[in-house]
Scaffold this motif. Structure first.
Motif, PDB file in Angstrom:
ATOM      1  N   GLY A 163       0.672  -1.318   0.183  1.00 10.76           N
ATOM      2  CA  GLY A 163      -0.051   0.386  -0.030  1.00 10.76           C
ATOM      3  C   GLY A 163       1.145   1.310  -0.019  1.00 10.76           C
ATOM      4  N   VAL A 164       2.066   1.217   0.293  1.00 11.34           N
ATOM      5  CA  VAL A 164       2.850   2.449  -0.189  1.00 11.34           C
ATOM      6  C   VAL A 164       3.635   2.308  -1.082  1.00 11.34           C
ATOM      7  CG1 VAL A 164       4.884   3.947   0.883  1.00 11.34           C
ATOM      8  CG2 VAL A 164       3.440   2.955   2.363  1.00 11.34           C
ATOM      9  N   MET A 165       3.684   3.282  -2.203  1.00  9.57           N
ATOM     10  CA  MET A 165       4.090   2.998  -3.901  1.00  9.57           C
ATOM     11  C   MET A 165       4.424   4.185  -3.963  1.00  9.57           C
ATOM     12  SD  MET A 165       3.274  -0.018  -5.209  1.00  9.57           S
ATOM     13  CE  MET A 165       2.257  -1.568  -4.493  1.00  9.57           C
ATOM     14  N   TRP A 166       5.992   4.342  -4.439  1.00  7.37           N
ATOM     15  CA  TRP A 166       6.335   5.403  -5.637  1.00  7.37           C
ATOM     16  C   TRP A 166       5.937   5.390  -6.887  1.00  7.37           C
ATOM     17  CZ3 TRP A 166      12.578   5.097  -4.233  1.00  7.37           C
ATOM     18  CH2 TRP A 166      13.113   5.712  -2.573  1.00  7.37           C
ATOM     19  N   ARG A 167       6.165   6.380  -7.310  1.00  5.60           N
ATOM     20  CA  ARG A 167       5.638   6.554  -8.500  1.00  5.60           C
ATOM     21  C   ARG A 167       6.389   7.530  -9.523  1.00  5.60           C
ATOM     22  NH1 ARG A 167       0.727  11.127  -8.148  1.00  5.60           N
ATOM     23  NH2 ARG A 167      -0.429   9.192  -6.856  1.00  5.60           N
ATOM     24  N   VAL A 168       6.858   7.295 -11.111  1.00  5.29           N
ATOM     25  CA  VAL A 168       7.423   7.481 -11.501  1.00  5.29           C
ATOM     26  C   VAL A 168       6.480   8.175 -12.735  1.00  5.29           C
ATOM     27  CG1 VAL A 168       9.006   7.456 -13.891  1.00  5.29           C
ATOM     28  CG2 VAL A 168       9.230   5.332 -11.286  1.00  5.29           C
ATOM     29  N   GLY A 169       6.825   9.535 -13.288  1.00  2.00           N
ATOM     30  CA  GLY A 169       6.361  11.003 -13.989  1.00  2.00           C
ATOM     31  C   GLY A 169       7.725  10.475 -15.062  1.00  2.00           C
ATOM     32  N   LEU A 197      11.469  10.671 -10.301  1.00  2.00           N
ATOM     33  CA  LEU A 197      11.005   9.517  -9.640  1.00  2.00           C
ATOM     34  C   LEU A 197      10.208  10.489  -7.789  1.00  2.00           C
ATOM     35  CD1 LEU A 197      10.801   6.294  -8.400  1.00  2.00           C
ATOM     36  CD2 LEU A 197      13.021   6.325  -7.658  1.00  2.00           C
ATOM     37  N   LEU A 198       9.258   9.701  -7.734  1.00  2.00           N
ATOM     38  CA  LEU A 198       8.465  10.848  -5.872  1.00  2.00           C
ATOM     39  C   LEU A 198       8.855   8.886  -5.207  1.00  2.00           C
ATOM     40  CD1 LEU A 198       5.698  12.804  -7.691  1.00  2.00           C
ATOM     41  CD2 LEU A 198       8.442  12.999  -7.249  1.00  2.00           C
ATOM     42  N   ASP A 199       8.708   9.239  -3.906  1.00  2.00           N
ATOM     43  CA  ASP A 199       8.778   8.476  -2.842  1.00  2.00           C
ATOM     44  C   ASP A 199       7.335   8.149  -2.657  1.00  2.00           C
ATOM     45  OD1 ASP A 199       8.519  10.263  -1.341  1.00  2.00           O
ATOM     46  OD2 ASP A 199      10.785  10.045  -0.351  1.00  2.00           O
ATOM     47  N   LEU A 224       3.513   3.135 -10.085  1.00  2.00           N
ATOM     48  CA  LEU A 224       2.797   3.896 -10.572  1.00  2.00           C
ATOM     49  C   LEU A 224       3.515   4.395 -11.315  1.00  2.00           C
ATOM     50  CD1 LEU A 224       0.359   5.480  -8.502  1.00  2.00           C
ATOM     51  CD2 LEU A 224      -0.702   4.043  -9.926  1.00  2.00           C
ATOM     52  N   VAL A 225       3.013   4.155 -13.135  1.00  2.00           N
ATOM     53  CA  VAL A 225       4.022   5.089 -14.074  1.00  2.00           C
ATOM     54  C   VAL A 225       3.403   5.865 -14.917  1.00  2.00           C
ATOM     55  CG1 VAL A 225       5.842   4.295 -15.405  1.00  2.00           C
ATOM     56  CG2 VAL A 225       5.716   3.160 -13.358  1.00  2.00           C
ATOM     57  N   ALA A 249      10.010  19.746 -14.879  1.00  2.00           N
ATOM     58  CA  ALA A 249       8.881  20.375 -13.515  1.00  2.00           C
ATOM     59  C   ALA A 249       7.151  19.682 -14.336  1.00  2.00           C
ATOM     60  CB  ALA A 249       8.154  21.730 -13.558  1.00  2.00           C
ATOM     61  N   ASN A 250       7.686  19.221 -16.074  1.00  4.99           N
ATOM     62  CA  ASN A 250       6.750  19.103 -16.458  1.00  4.99           C
ATOM     63  C   ASN A 250       7.000  17.258 -16.555  1.00  4.99           C
ATOM     64  OD1 ASN A 250       9.564  18.012 -17.585  1.00  4.99           O
ATOM     65  ND2 ASN A 250       9.499  18.757 -19.433  1.00  4.99           N
ATOM     66  N   ALA A 251       7.993  16.309 -16.417  1.00  6.62           N
ATOM     67  CA  ALA A 251       7.842  15.072 -15.650  1.00  6.62           C
ATOM     68  C   ALA A 251       7.189  15.473 -14.231  1.00  6.62           C
ATOM     69  CB  ALA A 251       9.338  14.432 -15.393  1.00  6.62           C
ATOM     70  N   ILE A 252       7.614  16.197 -13.360  1.00  5.17           N
ATOM     71  CA  ILE A 252       6.745  15.419 -11.887  1.00  5.17           C
ATOM     72  C   ILE A 252       5.367  16.342 -12.032  1.00  5.17           C
ATOM     73  CG2 ILE A 252       6.799  17.161  -9.867  1.00  5.17           C
ATOM     74  CD1 ILE A 252       8.677  18.045 -10.148  1.00  5.17           C
ATOM     75  N   GLY A 253       4.791  17.289 -12.814  1.00  4.91           N
ATOM     76  CA  GLY A 253       3.474  17.453 -13.346  1.00  4.91           C
ATOM     77  C   GLY A 253       2.866  15.580 -14.041  1.00  4.91           C
ATOM     78  N   ALA A 254       3.447  14.561 -14.357  1.00  2.00           N
ATOM     79  CA  ALA A 254       2.862  14.027 -14.594  1.00  2.00           C
ATOM     80  C   ALA A 254       2.515  12.890 -13.586  1.00  2.00           C
ATOM     81  CB  ALA A 254       3.201  13.442 -15.757  1.00  2.00           C
ATOM     82  N   ALA A 255       3.657  13.063 -12.556  1.00  2.00           N
ATOM     83  CA  ALA A 255       4.209  12.222 -11.645  1.00  2.00           C
ATOM     84  C   ALA A 255       2.663  12.092 -10.865  1.00  2.00           C
ATOM     85  CB  ALA A 255       5.209  12.288 -10.547  1.00  2.00           C
TER      86      ALA A 255
END
Lengths: 527, 371
Positions: free
Chosen positions: A5-11, A23-25, A65-66, A440-446
């Motif tokens: 239930g604790v997941m990191w995500r990639v944008g 990569l966001l934790d 999540l990607v 910022a663009n990739a973070i916006g996707a993430a």
């Protein structure tokens, strides 16, 4: 091992020049960022970026999540590449026959679709009455003339009010043809404005193969890197499309890049209302954040020379970026709009190249530091100073033009050339320069969320405006939850009602949008 | 437009159509709707090898029977339920049956939005000439706000038709009542319809209409397309002046009784620095005040121009922060009589101020410094 239930995500944001990934934790902190050249097959660049981000093998298991933002579809339309042949079925005859489908399209784009066109009886009036009975036999004839591989766009007059004829036509086409047919219906794609909605629907149909390749390449890259994550594409309102929906509505991925930059800027600064200046190598996009989302353009938006009316972020684009060339001397110094673009690190003086660019001026004047300042020695200082003054004036003017209301406003400078945004802008509380702003663009996707939207003409008939508004809000919230939003975090972010001029007071166009964070593992709220 | 060749009336080219649409956007004074679809309808008619002839006063006999053609209804419906192209022809034929004789020329009613274009399509379809005049010289929201009504051409009998061939021919005691009936029929027909009315002779149209407005719209469009800078060529053409230059610092727009009413506050820039102007509009721009002083009032024309490009701006696209110039143009003298002002002066729009005639020589109108 990550706790369940604790997941990191990639944008990921695939632009024309670079593929950016972050990569966001689970707390939303930036754990890695990567910029790599976009490859012709696109998937290669995505894979390279993912592999670099996954340098630590532990990361791989944590990613749940990607999210991908991509310019595939925008570029396909602009370059007229990879488009499917399209058959257009408009329902509404005898109305609308004076202006047939594809009128006023650039001839090369129309030719790329090898279009077949039919206008048959059907369609609705503004209040939902039928214009004429649906020509079912005509639709069967239309379907029998189709060949495999041709996509179909079905567009019925006032479908945003009543779409029964579009649905019936799709069913008839599917049951009549001897092979599977992909049908795009206009009610799911655009709002009032027949030609513009029809144009968007036709482009959506034509993009079927382009989006399939993008989704397949993306899925394969995620798989090859060994990630077992849920995957999404981002759409132009800053929210997510799951992959099956992305395959059906490729048109919604158009212009997702600038939206992602705006959303990323909001995330990095925590600001919900601000003017965002995204400075790239060749151009600068200035947009507005309102309640954490991009303000949308009110006017018609042209795409590849075609008028459409689907929602796009309201952007002011300037021919000014880090690679803009400097021309002239003395008072006549100017900057851009031509640029060395992606060749900045080879062509600019500060990197030992032969050309004077805005980046060189910024380094010469001490506004930023990179490359070798020694390469700039002997430059007459009045030139970079005048060039920066010119660039500052362009930035100031652009920020002025995008203001919504009087009073001080915050500015967020992002993108690789953010140092070109001056600090001393009039009536600006502060120019924020968040760390991570260059991606910022990739973070916006993430961080993208899930949305639901209602945009329809309602007949008030005995109901109060408030009742109808509430009904529309409930429907938008339900749509967001159906699309995967967490019911606890879902909220209304936009609400608009517009009585129709010259009609009896009963007809009102209502637009409501709901947004919420993804439900399930990795779906955290950030706002 | 080409000049007259012998006794032949001149014909409009496709380029003329684009120019007329662009010129009508400027004469539309912020309203009038979008001429884009109207232009596509006309271009569609022209592809079938037809022509559009424009008639000046001496091209036609005085007693030539003429009728005016125009679209009615909600712009929002107009952009969704696009014309079949037969509506106006249905209305024309119905009116001809009613009055018992054919018409031999078409008159436009309004030089703004689709109504600047659609009469040209009817002219092409029927091969009837279109008079180089109209009944407003600009855009207005209602059927009785037309010089034809003021100067003795009643709106009725009038035919209103939809795309299915449904048509109503109506007569009314006065043009205000005709407006109400025509709107009601339009709603039944789906919210948008085409009308043919104001049957009269050519001589009466030349007396009651504002002459030369098709040619004027085409000339304005040509200037907007070609002249750089725009203003030195535009101002003499429209006998206009720039009466204010500034930035929109407040905007209040609401829909009341089917109209977009509101006002914009402009904070002066350049030579108007330190001053504040107020623009009031109801679909069209109706009054400009500097301080409490009315500077330009309806039926004189007020159009906001984009500061950079000098492109005309409609009230729908206005936004906080736009830098604009305010262009004032005197209306035709036909609008300045007491009878005309009763129909289309400020008080006819519910405002509590009187008409202040504006002209370029008597007022502060001036050329901007940097053009």
């Amino acid at each position: 091992m990550a706790s369940p239930g604790v997941m990191w995500r990639v944008g990921i944001d695939v632009g024309g020049t670079n593929t950016d990934a972050v990569l966001l934790d689970e707390a939303g902190a930036l754990r890695g960022q990567e910029k790599t050249p976009t490859t012709p097959d696109v998937a290669g660049g995505i894979k390279t970026a993912l592999q670099t981000l996954m340098a630590d093998p532990l990361y791989q298991e944590r990613v749940g999540l990607v999210m991908l933002g991509t310019t595939h579809c925008t570029n396909a339309v602009i370059e007229r590449r990879g488009l499917l042949p399209v058959a257009v079925l408009r329902l509404g005859a005898p109305a609308s026959t004076a202006v047939p489908p594809l009128t006023d399209w650039p001839s090369d784009l129309a030719a790329a679709l090898d279009p077949r066109v039919g206008i048959l009886a059907g369609g609705a009036e503004f209040d939902g009455r039928e214009i004429s009975a649906l020509d079912e036999e005509g639709i069967r004839r239309f379907a029998r003339a189709l060949e495999p591989g041709r996509a179909v766009a079905v567009v019925s007059i006032f479908a945003p009010v009543a779409d029964a004829h579009e649905r019936r036509a799709e069913a008839l086409i599917r049951e009549t043809a001897d092979f599977p047919v992909v049908v795009s219906r206009s009610a799911a794609i655009g709002s009032i404005g027949l030609l513009e909605r029809e144009n968007a629907t036709i482009l959506n149909a034509a993009l079927g193969a382009v989006i399939a390749r993008a989704v397949d390449g993306f899925t394969a890259a995620v798989h090859d890197v060994g990630l077992k994550a849920r995957t999404y594409l981002t759409q132009n309102d800053g929210t997510l499309l799951d992959l099956p929906r992305a395959r059906r509505y490729p048109i919604f991925t158009i212009a997702s890049g600038p939206t992602n930059s705006l959303r990323g800027a909001a995330y990095l600064t925590g600001l919900q209302d601000a003017i965002v200046v995204d400075v790239g190598g060749t151009t600068t996009d200035v947009g507005v954040l309102a309640a954490g989302f991009p303000r949308e353009a009110s006017a018609t938006v042209e795409l590849g020379g075609v008028r459409t009316n689907f929602r796009m972020p309201d952007l002011l684009s300037l021919g000014l970026g880090g690679g803009s060339r400097i021309h002239g001397r003395g008072e006549a110094v100017s900057v851009g709009p031509d640029s060395v673009g992606y060749a900045l690190t080879r062509r600019a003086r500060v990197f030992g190249g032969p050309e004077w660019t805005a980046s060189d001026a910024a380094v010469a004047c001490g506004r930023t530091a990179f490359g070798e300042a020694a390469h700039l020695s002997g430059w007459e200082m009045s030139i970079p100073a005048a060039a920066l003054r010119r660039a500052d004036a362009m930035m100031a003017e652009a920020v002025e033009r995008m203001r919504l209301k009087p009073g001080p406003v915050a500015v967020i400078a992002v993108g690789g050339g953010a140092f070109l945004v001056p600090d001393n802008l009039v009536d600006v509380t502060r120019v924020h320069r968040p760390s991570g702003g260059e991606v910022a663009n990739a973070i916006g996707a993430a961080i993208a969320e899930v949305s639901g939207e209602v945009d329809r003409v309602y007949s008030l008939d005995g109901r109060s405006r408030e009742e109808v508004l509430r009904a529309a809000e409930t429907e938008a919230l339900e749509q967001a939850v159906a699309a995967g939003a967490n019911p606890d975090g879902v909220r209304i972010v936009d609400r608009e009602d517009l009585p129709l001029a010259y009609l009896p007071g009963s007809a009102t166009r209502i637009r409501v949008k709901a947004v919420g964070p993804l439900a399930g593992p990795g779906g955290y709220a950030h706002a | 437009m080409r000049g007259p060749v012998g006794t032949r009336m001149r014909e409009l080219s496709r380029e003329d159509l684009k120019d007329i649409a662009a010129g009508a956007a400027l004469l539309g004074t912020g309203g009038g709707g979008n001429p884009y679809l109207g232009r596509l309808v006309v271009e569609g008619v022209l592809t079938s090898g037809r022509r559009i002839r424009v008639a000046e006063a001496d091209d036609l006999d005085c007693d030539t029977p003429v009728a005016a053609m125009f679209g009615l209804g909600a712009p929002t419906v107009g952009i969704e339920k696009i014309r079949s192209g037969t509506e106006a022809l249905t209305a024309l034929r119905a009116l001809e049956r009613y009055v018992g004789r054919p018409f031999q020329a078409i008159a436009p009613i309004e030089m703004g939005g689709s109504n600047s274009m659609i009469p040209l399509a009817l002219g092409a379809l029927t091969d009837l000439p279109v008079l180089d005049l109209d009944g407003m010289g600009r855009a207005f929201p209602e059927v009785q706000m037309v010089t034809y009504s003021v100067y003795g051409i009643p709106a009725g009998p009038m035919a209103v038709a939809d795309e299915r061939g449904n048509v109503a021919v109506m007569e009314a005691r006065d043009d205000r009542f005709m407006e109400r009936m025509a709107r009601a029929v339009t709603v039944v027909q789906g919210g948008h319809a085409d009308a043919v009315g104001y049957p009269a002779t050519a001589a009466r149209f030349w007396a009651a209409g504002i002459p030369g407005t098709l040619t004027l719209a085409a000339s304005i469009g040509r200037v907007l397309r070609r002249a750089r800078p725009v203003l030195p060529a535009l101002l003499p053409l429209v006998r206009g002046g720039i009466v204010f230059e500034g930035k929109i610092s407040d905007l209040n727009r609401r829909t009341v009784g089917g109209f977009t009413r509101g006002e914009a506050i402009l904070t002066g820039t350049g030579t108007d620095g330190g001053q504040t102007a107020r623009l009031v509009f109801q679909n069209e721009n109706l009054g400009l005040f500097v301080g409490e002083r009315p500077v330009v009032t309806v039926p004189d024309l007020i159009t906001l121009l984009d500061y950079e490009s000098s492109a005309p701006l409609t009230t729908e696209v206005l936004r906080y922060g736009f830098r604009v110039r305010v262009l004032a143009m005197p209306c035709h003298d036909l609008w300045r009589s007491p009878a005309a002002l009763a129909v289309a002066g400020p008080r006819a729009f519910g405002y509590d101020f009187d008409f202040e005639p504006w002209d370029a020589f008597a007022s502060a109108g001036r050329m901007p410094d940097d053009t």
